[in-house]
Every structure is written in structure tokens, then in C-alpha cells.
Design an enzyme around this catalytic site. Structure first.
Site, PDB file in Angstrom:
ATOM      1  N   ASP A   1       0.798  -1.226   0.000  1.00  0.00           N
ATOM      2  CA  ASP A   1       0.000   0.000   0.000  1.00  0.00           C
ATOM      3  C   ASP A   1       0.834   1.281   0.000  1.00  0.00           C
ATOM      4  O   ASP A   1       0.277   2.386   0.036  1.00  0.00           O
ATOM      5  CB  ASP A   1      -0.912   0.020   1.239  1.00  0.00           C
ATOM      6  CG  ASP A   1      -2.043  -0.987   1.106  1.00  0.00           C
ATOM      7  OD1 ASP A   1      -2.300  -1.438  -0.022  1.00  0.00           O
ATOM      8  OD2 ASP A   1      -2.654  -1.321   2.132  1.00  0.00           O
TER       9      ASP A   1
ATOM     10  N   HIS B   1      27.624   5.467 -10.413  1.00  0.00           N
ATOM     11  CA  HIS B   1      26.273   5.636  -9.883  1.00  0.00           C
ATOM     12  C   HIS B   1      26.098   4.914  -8.546  1.00  0.00           C
ATOM     13  O   HIS B   1      25.095   4.255  -8.305  1.00  0.00           O
ATOM     14  CB  HIS B   1      25.222   5.193 -10.907  1.00  0.00           C
ATOM     15  CG  HIS B   1      25.109   6.147 -12.053  1.00  0.00           C
ATOM     16  ND1 HIS B   1      24.513   5.838 -13.237  1.00  0.00           N
ATOM     17  CD2 HIS B   1      25.541   7.422 -12.190  1.00  0.00           C
ATOM     18  CE1 HIS B   1      24.585   6.876 -14.057  1.00  0.00           C
ATOM     19  NE2 HIS B   1      25.205   7.851 -13.448  1.00  0.00           N
TER      20      HIS B   1
ATOM     21  N   ASP C   1      27.658  13.566  -4.879  1.00  0.00           N
ATOM     22  CA  ASP C   1      26.937  14.091  -6.048  1.00  0.00           C
ATOM     23  C   ASP C   1      25.474  14.160  -5.630  1.00  0.00           C
ATOM     24  O   ASP C   1      24.805  13.131  -5.524  1.00  0.00           O
ATOM     25  CB  ASP C   1      27.143  13.150  -7.241  1.00  0.00           C
ATOM     26  CG  ASP C   1      26.481  13.671  -8.516  1.00  0.00           C
ATOM     27  OD1 ASP C   1      25.657  14.593  -8.435  1.00  0.00           O
ATOM     28  OD2 ASP C   1      26.795  13.123  -9.597  1.00  0.00           O
TER      29      ASP C   1
ATOM     30  N   ASP D   1      22.389  20.028  -9.620  1.00  0.00           N
ATOM     31  CA  ASP D   1      23.211  18.820  -9.773  1.00  0.00           C
ATOM     32  C   ASP D   1      24.657  19.203  -9.457  1.00  0.00           C
ATOM     33  O   ASP D   1      25.333  19.799 -10.289  1.00  0.00           O
ATOM     34  CB  ASP D   1      23.056  18.314 -11.222  1.00  0.00           C
ATOM     35  CG  ASP D   1      23.795  17.014 -11.481  1.00  0.00           C
ATOM     36  OD1 ASP D   1      24.309  16.404 -10.519  1.00  0.00           O
ATOM     37  OD2 ASP D   1      23.848  16.608 -12.659  1.00  0.00           O
TER      38      ASP D   1
ATOM     39  N   HIS E   1      33.058   9.239 -18.735  1.00  0.00           N
ATOM     40  CA  HIS E   1      31.770   9.870 -19.029  1.00  0.00           C
ATOM     41  C   HIS E   1      32.015  11.189 -19.761  1.00  0.00           C
ATOM     42  O   HIS E   1      33.161  11.582 -19.977  1.00  0.00           O
ATOM     43  CB  HIS E   1      30.947  10.082 -17.750  1.00  0.00           C
ATOM     44  CG  HIS E   1      31.647  10.887 -16.686  1.00  0.00           C
ATOM     45  ND1 HIS E   1      31.821  12.250 -16.787  1.00  0.00           N
ATOM     46  CD2 HIS E   1      32.212  10.522 -15.509  1.00  0.00           C
ATOM     47  CE1 HIS E   1      32.447  12.679 -15.703  1.00  0.00           C
ATOM     48  NE2 HIS E   1      32.717  11.653 -14.910  1.00  0.00           N
TER      49      HIS E   1
ATOM     50  N   HIS F   1      25.786  17.681 -19.268  1.00  0.00           N
ATOM     51  CA  HIS F   1      24.483  17.455 -19.894  1.00  0.00           C
ATOM     52  C   HIS F   1      23.616  18.687 -19.662  1.00  0.00           C
ATOM     53  O   HIS F   1      23.909  19.502 -18.780  1.00  0.00           O
ATOM     54  CB  HIS F   1      23.817  16.206 -19.293  1.00  0.00           C
ATOM     55  CG  HIS F   1      23.838  16.197 -17.773  1.00  0.00           C
ATOM     56  ND1 HIS F   1      22.917  16.860 -17.014  1.00  0.00           N
ATOM     57  CD2 HIS F   1      24.711  15.642 -16.885  1.00  0.00           C
ATOM     58  CE1 HIS F   1      23.202  16.698 -15.729  1.00  0.00           C
ATOM     59  NE2 HIS F   1      24.301  15.966 -15.613  1.00  0.00           N
TER      60      HIS F   1
ATOM     61  N   HIS G   1      18.985  15.092 -16.197  1.00  0.00           N
ATOM     62  CA  HIS G   1      19.523  14.969 -17.555  1.00  0.00           C
ATOM     63  C   HIS G   1      18.419  15.512 -18.448  1.00  0.00           C
ATOM     64  O   HIS G   1      17.514  14.783 -18.851  1.00  0.00           O
ATOM     65  CB  HIS G   1      19.856  13.507 -17.891  1.00  0.00           C
ATOM     66  CG  HIS G   1      21.007  12.986 -17.079  1.00  0.00           C
ATOM     67  ND1 HIS G   1      21.413  11.685 -17.108  1.00  0.00           N
ATOM     68  CD2 HIS G   1      21.857  13.611 -16.217  1.00  0.00           C
ATOM     69  CE1 HIS G   1      22.457  11.531 -16.302  1.00  0.00           C
ATOM     70  NE2 HIS G   1      22.730  12.680 -15.748  1.00  0.00           N
TER      71      HIS G   1
ATOM     72  N   GLU H   1      31.212  18.735 -15.484  1.00  0.00           N
ATOM     73  CA  GLU H   1      31.548  17.760 -14.452  1.00  0.00           C
ATOM     74  C   GLU H   1      32.671  16.807 -14.837  1.00  0.00           C
ATOM     75  O   GLU H   1      32.464  15.605 -14.944  1.00  0.00           O
ATOM     76  CB  GLU H   1      30.301  16.965 -14.051  1.00  0.00           C
ATOM     77  CG  GLU H   1      29.488  16.375 -15.196  1.00  0.00           C
ATOM     78  CD  GLU H   1      28.259  15.618 -14.679  1.00  0.00           C
ATOM     79  OE1 GLU H   1      28.434  14.706 -13.870  1.00  0.00           O
ATOM     80  OE2 GLU H   1      27.130  15.960 -15.098  1.00  0.00           O
TER      81      GLU H   1
ATOM     82  N   TYR I   1      38.827   8.691 -12.256  1.00  0.00           N
ATOM     83  CA  TYR I   1      38.509   7.559 -11.385  1.00  0.00           C
ATOM     84  C   TYR I   1      39.581   6.494 -11.603  1.00  0.00           C
ATOM     85  O   TYR I   1      39.682   5.926 -12.702  1.00  0.00           O
ATOM     86  CB  TYR I   1      37.122   7.010 -11.731  1.00  0.00           C
ATOM     87  CG  TYR I   1      36.096   8.128 -11.888  1.00  0.00           C
ATOM     88  CD1 TYR I   1      35.380   8.602 -10.792  1.00  0.00           C
ATOM     89  CD2 TYR I   1      35.908   8.751 -13.132  1.00  0.00           C
ATOM     90  CE1 TYR I   1      34.489   9.662 -10.930  1.00  0.00           C
ATOM     91  CE2 TYR I   1      35.020   9.810 -13.278  1.00  0.00           C
ATOM     92  CZ  TYR I   1      34.313  10.259 -12.182  1.00  0.00           C
ATOM     93  OH  TYR I   1      33.434  11.303 -12.325  1.00  0.00           O
TER      94      TYR I   1
ATOM     95  N   ARG J   1      35.308  13.905  -8.821  1.00  0.00           N
ATOM     96  CA  ARG J   1      34.509  14.645  -9.811  1.00  0.00           C
ATOM     97  C   ARG J   1      34.186  16.003  -9.210  1.00  0.00           C
ATOM     98  O   ARG J   1      33.940  16.106  -7.997  1.00  0.00           O
ATOM     99  CB  ARG J   1      33.216  13.877 -10.158  1.00  0.00           C
ATOM    100  CG  ARG J   1      32.322  14.601 -11.156  1.00  0.00           C
ATOM    101  CD  ARG J   1      31.279  13.704 -11.822  1.00  0.00           C
ATOM    102  NE  ARG J   1      30.280  13.197 -10.893  1.00  0.00           N
ATOM    103  CZ  ARG J   1      30.216  11.951 -10.465  1.00  0.00           C
ATOM    104  NH1 ARG J   1      31.103  11.065 -10.874  1.00  0.00           N
ATOM    105  NH2 ARG J   1      29.290  11.573  -9.611  1.00  0.00           N
TER     106      ARG J   1
ATOM    107  N   GLU K   1      31.571  19.048 -10.101  1.00  0.00           N
ATOM    108  CA  GLU K   1      30.437  19.337 -10.991  1.00  0.00           C
ATOM    109  C   GLU K   1      29.755  20.641 -10.616  1.00  0.00           C
ATOM    110  O   GLU K   1      29.333  20.831  -9.466  1.00  0.00           O
ATOM    111  CB  GLU K   1      29.411  18.197 -10.907  1.00  0.00           C
ATOM    112  CG  GLU K   1      28.158  18.461 -11.730  1.00  0.00           C
ATOM    113  CD  GLU K   1      27.200  17.268 -11.752  1.00  0.00           C
ATOM    114  OE1 GLU K   1      27.171  16.494 -10.772  1.00  0.00           O
ATOM    115  OE2 GLU K   1      26.480  17.134 -12.758  1.00  0.00           O
TER     116      GLU K   1
END
Ligand code: GLY
Ligand code: MN
Ligand code: MN
Length: 438
Positions: free
Chosen positions: A38, A242, A259, A270, A349, A353, A360, A383, A387, A405, A407
């Protein structure tokens, strides 16, 4: 801070003007999604639908029909039902859609299968985002067939289906002053949240504690939702692009990559910052960090109207590759390493974007096969990152497991760029000073 009803009306007018005579556009809202049994996920309106209505109830549909004498803007919405509203809260109902959300005419959802075929009858083309939502595709098919079924009674079915995406998404790509005010505020709240996380950090703290601080700061500032699941990666977890487990303790001497960005009135921010959990960069961390920072700053510096989108990415590839060679992480000629894609082992990457209602965001990156030039009003992220996998035995052990990173959210202005996320520091000195409480 919210987009005004006048702005929603202006957007609908613009889209109506762009639609050819004899067309009908269909824009569907989002449905509530079940999380388990529920319990439901918090409702998030579909960005296209919200962009044109500001209406935040589930299952709604907007139909635009240019030149229709009974009204060009038609909405379908959940009914008013006092018994149900005890559970779900207040519903605007068709009257509310007309009075407060600018519809010329509105119906309840149970009238949709009767009314939409009538509205499609005689239209030449249907504009709608085919293929984005199976349920909607099935419904549109049903409405079309309902018109076809009445051909002998004189009904005329549309003969053309056009994807609405380009028309609407070109509009969404360019942000007006009101949108920019909301985006500046979202970015400011997120920047403060990142500062709070830096202040809280200390060796042994769990990633989720930093996540909690970020979310609680944004919520308390009126931004109840994050634009995406926060990534809080300590040490080598920063190398998982991610990573959202956010459940590990962060060891003394490790960096942490956060991030995270809040959403305000359906506009995203972002931000990524990377900092040492103990407040002081080690020599290797600093060397890689300075390289990513230099790249981030040079890319932002480059942004101006007329610049092809890909030029920014190309600069980031060039600078990071050059820097990796200088640090001894890559060997060979910079041009050859770029040509062969060798740098992708460390920078896998793209530079960024579009940013807007979706993190995005919508909008084409190429036009007629060419990377499109930047124009004032576009908002994008910058960004760059590096790595070094903890399993990479081609580099010296001292580099392994470092993920960085940086960004920022950047608005293209008439003569350059405005950084919306300047409220959170990124230089080594400024981060160390903030974390030392200075
Ligand atoms: N947070 C997702 C991204 O940076 O693109
Ligand atoms: Mn991000
Ligand atoms: Mn991003």
C-alpha cells in the site's frame, strides 16, 4: 519559489502557435507508482506536463487543439470527491483546472474515453510522444480506433502521428528569467547542503550520515525532493559512477565524493564535490584533484554563445589526458592517447548534460548532424572527473582507489557563463579552510 500561472499560460500559447492548424497535441501527466503493497513512491509530475500546466495531480491529461472555438486548452483530471479527499487531500477538479490552471474546458478522468475521440474527430494530425509510455500508447490507439469505428457516422480519423518531443523540448531547453530564478535558488540550497556535509565530515563517519545532512538541509530550506538519488562514495566507492548504497564508513585519509542536488518546483540542481574526510588532501589526492579542478575551471571559462557543445568536452579530454601523462598515469603521446581512447580508463563519461526540469534534461545535443552551438538561456553541467580503479595494477598503488569529480551548474549568458553553484567551494585551500571551521 514557484513558476507563475502567467508563465504556464505563455508556454501553452507558444506551443499552440507552433502547432499547425488541424492538429491536436496530447501531453500526459504521471501516475502514482507503487513502492510496495500500500505504500507509494512520492508523486513526481511528468516534466512535460508540469511545464505546460503547473498541475500536480496524478493521471491527468492536457489536450491542446489550436483554433478550437470552444477552447484550445482542455484538461482531464481526477474528480472532486469529498470522501476520497479525506484520504488523498484536496483535488482541484475540473472547476479548479479552469479557474486556477488556465484550462478553457476540463473534464474528469472518467470522461476521457468519451471526450478524447470527439476531440480527435476531424483533426489531421496528433502530436504526442509515441513510445515513451506503453499505457499511454495503448490509450491513444484506443482513442484513434474509437474515431475510426465511427467512420460510417461521418467521423474522420487523423492521418498523421507526429512526435511532440522536439517542439516541446526545444522550448524547455531555453530557460526564461522565472525558471532561472528557481534554478538559482535550487542550486544555492544544494550548495549550502554540500557545505554542511563538508562541515560534518570526520574519519569514521558513514556515507549515509553525510547523505542525511544533505537531504535534511534541502528539506528544511523548502526543497523536499532530491533531483536524483544522492551519491555519497567514500574512498574507492567514488570510482563507482552511480554508487547509491551510501552505507559504508569512511576511513581516515580517504576522499569522499558527493553528487547531490535538490529539486525545487520541479527544477533540478546537480552538484558534485570531492573532499578529504579528515579535512586535508594527501599529495596524490591533491595532484589529481588540482588536475580535475583546473579542467572544470577551464571548461567553464570556455563557455560562450556560439561555441559548439562538443568543444567543451574535447577540452576536458585534452586537459585530463595531458595531466595524466604528466603524473605518469598514462604513457605516450597525448594526441595518440586521445585518438585511441586510452584516457577512458580514467575518464569514462562526458563533460556534462543539459539541466532543467529533469536532471539529464531534454533538448538535442546535435542539430542536422552537427554539435549544436551554445546559446544564451541554456543551462548545462560541467563535471569532469578522474577515477582510478582500486583494481588497476597498471598504475602505482598510491593512486589506486581515488575517484574525483567536480560538478557545477552553468548558465550560458549573452557574453559567457554564470555559475549557479558557486556557493560551495572547490579550491583545495577553500575546502580545507571550510572543513577546519575557518
Ligand atoms: N547526478 C547525475 C549526473 O551528474 O549526471
Ligand atoms: Mn551529478
Ligand atoms: Mn550531472
Amino acid at each position: 519559489m514557484k513558476i507563475s500561472p502567467q508563465t504556464y499560460a505563455r508556454r501553452r500559447r507558444r506551443l499552440l502557435q507552433a502547432l499547425p492548424p488541424g492538429s491536436v497535441a496530447l501531453v500526459a501527466g504521471a501516475t502514482l507508482a507503487t513502492r510496495n503493497r500500500d505504500a507509494e513512491y512520492p508523486f513526481r509530475q511528468h516534466s512535460d506536463f508540469y511545464y505546460l500546466t503547473g498541475f500536480n495531480e496524478p493521471d491527468a491529461l492536457l489536450l491542446l487543439k489550436p483554433g478550437r472555438s470552444e477552447g484550445e486548452v482542455v484538461m482531464f483530471c481526477p474528480p472532486r470527491d469529498p470522501a476520497l479527499e479525506i484520504w488523498t487531500g484536496y483535488r482541484a477538479g475540473p472547476e479548479g483546472c479552469v479557474e486556477r490552471f488556465g484550462a478553457d474546458q476540463a473534464f474528469t478522468l472518467d470522461e476521457i474515453d468519451e471526450q478524447v475521440p470527439l476531440l480527435l474527430d476531424g483533426a489531421r494530425s496528433i502530436y504526442y510522444p509515441l513510445g515513451c509510455d506503453e499505457q499511454l500508447d495503448a490509450r491513444v490507439r484506443g482513442w484513434l480506433n474509437a474515431v475510426r469505428d465511427r467512420a460510417r457516422q461521418g467521423a474522420e480519423a487523423p492521418e498523421e502521428l507526429v512526435l511532440l518531443d522536439n517542439l516541446l523540448h526545444e522550448m524547455r531547453l531555453f530557460k526564461d528569467d522565472e525558471e532561472l530564478a528557481v534554478m538559482r535558488r535550487a542550486a544555492e540550497i544544494s550548495a549550502q547542503a554540500h557545505c554542511e556535509a563538508m562541515r560534518l565530515a570526520r574519519p569514521g563517519i558513514h556515507e549515509y550520515e553525510l547523505e542525511g545532512r544533505i537531504i535534511s538541509h534541502c528539506t528544511a530550506a523548502g526543497a523536499r525532493f532530491q533531483a536524483y538519488s544522492p551519491i555519497v562514495g567514500g574512498g574507492a566507492n567514488a570510482c563507482i559512477l552511480h554508487y547509491i548504497d551510501n552505507d559504508a564508513p569512511i576511513a581516515d585519509g580517504d576522499l569522499v565524493l558527493i553528487d547531490a542536488g535538490c529539486e525545487l518546483d520541479c527544477y533540478a540542481s546537480d552538484i558534485t564535490r570531492t573532499f578529504p574526510v579528515n579535512g586535508r588532501f594527501s599529495a596524490e589526492q591533491r595532484a589529481l584533484y588540482e588536475l580535475v579542478l583546473k579542467t572544470n575551471e577551464a571548461c567553464i571559462e570556455l563557455i560562450r554563445p556560439g561555441l559548439p557543445w562538443n568543444a567543451v568536452h574535447d577540452l576536458s579530454v585534452k586537459m585530463l589526458t595531458q595531466g595524466l601523462v604528466e603524473l605518469g598515469l598514462l604513457e605516450g603521446e597525448v594526441e595518440a592517447l586521445i585518438e585511441s581512447g586510452a584516457y577512458r580508463e580514467f575518464y569514462m563519461h562526458r563533460i556534462g548534460h543539459w539541466l532543467g526540469m529533469d536532471v539529464h534534461d531534454v533538448g538535442n545535443y546535435k542539430l542536422n548532424g552537427e554539435w549544436r552551438p551554445l546559446e544564451p538561456g541554456m543551462v548545462m553541467t560541467i563535471e569532469p572527473g578522474l577515477y582510478i580503479s582500486p583494481h588497476n595494477d597498471r598504475v602505482e598503488p598510491r593512486w589506486r582507489g581515488i575517484g574525483i569529480r567536480i560538478e557545477d551548474d552553468v548558465l550560458v549568458t549573452r557574453d559567457g557563463a554564470e555559475v549557479l553553484t558557486a556557493g560551495v567551494p572547490k579550491s583545495v585551500d577553500a575546502i580545507e579552510a571550510l572543513m577546519a571551521g575557518n
